[in-house]
Design a protein around this motif. Sequence first.
Motif, mmCIF file in Angstrom:
data_model
loop_
_atom_site.group_PDB
_atom_site.id
_atom_site.type_symbol
_atom_site.label_atom_id
_atom_site.label_comp_id
_atom_site.label_asym_id
_atom_site.label_seq_id
_atom_site.Cartn_x
_atom_site.Cartn_y
_atom_site.Cartn_z
ATOM 1 N N LYS A 1 0.700 -1.102 -0.288
ATOM 2 C CA LYS A 1 0.010 -0.079 0.160
ATOM 3 C C LYS A 1 0.775 1.211 0.070
ATOM 4 O O LYS A 1 1.784 1.352 0.727
ATOM 5 N N ASN B 1 0.627 5.389 0.202
ATOM 6 C CA ASN B 1 -0.181 6.871 0.107
ATOM 7 C C ASN B 1 0.435 7.863 -0.550
ATOM 8 O O ASN B 1 1.525 8.393 -0.417
ATOM 9 N N ASN C 1 -7.524 4.847 -10.595
ATOM 10 C CA ASN C 1 -8.356 3.501 -10.258
ATOM 11 C C ASN C 1 -7.447 2.564 -10.285
ATOM 12 O O ASN C 1 -7.568 1.552 -9.470
ATOM 13 N N TYR D 1 -4.437 2.089 -9.289
ATOM 14 C CA TYR D 1 -3.748 2.125 -7.881
ATOM 15 C C TYR D 1 -4.741 1.943 -6.746
ATOM 16 O O TYR D 1 -4.455 1.288 -5.725
ATOM 17 N N THR D 2 -5.777 2.708 -6.398
ATOM 18 C CA THR D 2 -6.878 2.694 -5.775
ATOM 19 C C THR D 2 -7.423 1.317 -5.549
ATOM 20 O O THR D 2 -7.916 0.803 -4.369
ATOM 21 N N ASP D 3 -7.566 0.637 -6.678
ATOM 22 C CA ASP D 3 -8.105 -0.599 -6.518
ATOM 23 C C ASP D 3 -7.164 -1.497 -5.830
ATOM 24 O O ASP D 3 -7.556 -2.879 -5.390
ATOM 25 N N TRP E 1 -4.154 1.567 -2.693
ATOM 26 C CA TRP E 1 -3.439 2.647 -2.527
ATOM 27 C C TRP E 1 -4.426 4.124 -2.279
ATOM 28 O O TRP E 1 -5.688 3.912 -2.597
ATOM 29 N N SER E 2 -3.860 5.204 -1.770
ATOM 30 C CA SER E 2 -4.556 6.279 -1.675
ATOM 31 C C SER E 2 -4.003 7.366 -2.385
ATOM 32 O O SER E 2 -2.620 7.416 -2.258
ATOM 33 N N LYS F 1 -4.290 11.540 -2.873
ATOM 34 C CA LYS F 1 -4.860 12.922 -2.399
ATOM 35 C C LYS F 1 -3.980 13.895 -2.797
ATOM 36 O O LYS F 1 -2.633 13.788 -3.023
#
Length: 253
Positions: free
Chosen positions: A129, A131, A179, A181-183, A186-187, A189
């Motif tokens: 993961k 961020n 998406n 990465y976030t799938d 990951w986050s 921002k």
Amino acid sequence: MGGDGAQASQRPSSEQEKKKKDKTKDIYLSILFSIMSYDMMTTYKHSTFTIDGKQYESVWMVKPHKSVWKKGSFNKNKIDKAIFIDCSELIVNLDSGEVDDDEGLMELMDDAMVQIHRHLLPYRDKYDKVNVHFILGADTECEDLVYAMNYVCDKSMFGKIKDQSFNSFVNNKYASYFNQYTDEGWSVKVDYCSAYEIKIVHGPMMPSKGKTSSKGEKTTNLELLDFDGDTKKQSNDNKSFDNKSTRPKLELL
């Protein structure tokens, strides 16, 4: 036998896999879009003039100045990668003072996204993961790019993009880019986003009182007046300005 053993030894153990999956990484990426080239913002321009028979020298440079708008905050000491996007070839409408170059905006957006992808890719193998924190900035002349990047990362500011062709391009090509990465958990921002005015900075150099050397010779120094009212001494041979290591660094992002 030897070959099988070698292959087995190269396979990650369950403990190694668990170690990888337990890892979480915070990374900070800054992106600055500027209508000024990087060299122009980090290089002095000299001029000389004479008053009452005395020669003086001035130093000029262009740099980002105060923010017109901003949101969020960031710590510049935490930045892992700073990406500078040179927008100096964008076509600007002389009547309105705004960019009139949708194709140019598209090319620069592609450039920024390619650089982001190249930087993020190695982290997919190293960490389970990540961020990702973005610090975004742009000159007021190319604000559409910072609005677009903020939208891609944070799903906001999309309605602020003025160029409608560029607006459609960003929405169709990059709206769901992160998406992938976030799938994976990951986050992504935006910690900070802003637009800046460009400012021409002028630093006059004035002669200071001479000192007597150990050989009895009188020497003259020049003092560069900075913008807090202090002085910074420079040698009168100008070598300090020719040395790249002493040139100002881009401190915004």
